[in-house]
Design a protein around this motif. Structure first.
Motif, short mmCIF file in Angstrom:
data_model
loop_
_atom_site.label_atom_id
_atom_site.label_comp_id
_atom_site.label_asym_id
_atom_site.label_seq_id
_atom_site.Cartn_x
_atom_site.Cartn_y
_atom_site.Cartn_z
N ILE A 88 54.33 40.59 32.74
CA ILE A 88 55.06 41.24 33.62
C ILE A 88 54.42 42.42 34.64
N TYR A 89 53.78 43.20 33.74
CA TYR A 89 53.06 44.49 34.25
C TYR A 89 51.81 43.69 35.18
N LEU A 90 51.23 42.67 34.82
CA LEU A 90 50.26 41.97 35.52
C LEU A 90 50.69 41.55 36.95
N GLY A 91 52.12 40.87 36.76
CA GLY A 91 52.68 40.37 38.07
C GLY A 91 52.94 41.67 39.02
N MET A 92 53.31 42.62 38.25
CA MET A 92 53.58 43.99 39.19
C MET A 92 52.16 44.22 39.91
N ILE A 93 51.20 44.37 39.23
CA ILE A 93 49.79 44.51 39.70
C ILE A 93 49.29 43.42 40.84
N THR A 94 49.69 42.18 40.49
CA THR A 94 49.43 41.31 41.64
C THR A 94 50.25 41.72 42.91
N VAL A 95 51.47 41.92 42.66
CA VAL A 95 52.41 42.00 43.86
C VAL A 95 51.83 43.30 44.73
N LEU A 96 51.35 44.29 43.97
CA LEU A 96 50.66 45.56 44.73
C LEU A 96 49.19 44.98 45.63
N THR A 97 48.67 44.24 44.65
CA THR A 97 47.49 43.78 45.23
C THR A 97 47.90 43.01 46.43
N GLY A 98 48.61 42.20 46.36
CA GLY A 98 49.27 41.35 47.65
C GLY A 98 49.56 42.18 48.72
N LEU A 99 50.33 43.30 48.52
CA LEU A 99 50.53 44.26 49.55
C LEU A 99 49.56 44.88 50.19
N TRP A 100 48.49 45.21 49.47
CA TRP A 100 47.25 45.95 49.92
C TRP A 100 46.47 45.09 50.87
N LEU A 101 46.43 43.81 50.54
CA LEU A 101 45.91 42.88 51.30
C LEU A 101 46.59 42.69 52.51
#
Length: 150
Positions: A88-101
């Motif tokens: 779940i936390y990894l999913g949140m980090i993935t969302v944040l990484t996607g937002l950065w991209l």
């Protein structure tokens, strides 16, 4: 007042999104990514949301709590939990990484490692202690075979 009991991970996640967008708008420093590369961010955001929703489904299916600091009635080891103890936390980090991209500028990226560190220090470590106290050897075996993140 215990800050980690009041500001749960979704709040830190939302604050991180706000900070990332704010940094992009106020202090972008340098644009690193441009379309079509920025559109990859949408895919990463979708992936992160899908992971979190699937984890929520698994917790509901096993009738155990998803909320930090509440006692679990079942140690979820199925699905993506076979590969990460904190998807779940990894999913949140993935969302944040996607937002950065998607934003494409340099400064928002600094929020991602800060968020990961904060989640690990404020939530993951205590959650792991609670799970070990509750499930004992079963959790220690799980911890020995599945990484904390990926």
């Amino acid at each position: 007042m215990n800050l980690q009991k009041v500001l749960l991970p979704p709040v830190w996640f939302l604050l991180s999104i706000i900070l990332m967008v704010g940094l992009h708008l106020v202090l972008p420093v340098r644009q690193l990514f441009f379309p079509p590369v920025t559109y990859l961010g949408i895919g990463a955001i979708a992936l992160g949301i899908t992971v979190a929703l699937f984890c929520d489904y698994l917790f509901r299916q096993k009738n155990t709590t998803i909320k930090p600091f509440q006692e679990s009635s079942y140690l979820v080891r199925e699905g993506i939990f076979q590969y990460s103890r904190n998807p779940i936390y990894l999913g949140m980090i993935t969302v944040l990484t996607g937002l950065w991209l998607y934003l494409g500028s340099l400064t928002p990226v600094i929020i991602i490692p800060v968020f990961a560190w904060l989640i690990q220090e404020m939530f993951v470590k205590e959650e792991e202690q609670m799970l070990e106290a509750k499930f004992g050897e079963e959790y220690r075996e799980y911890k020995a075979t599945v990484r904390r993140w990926i």
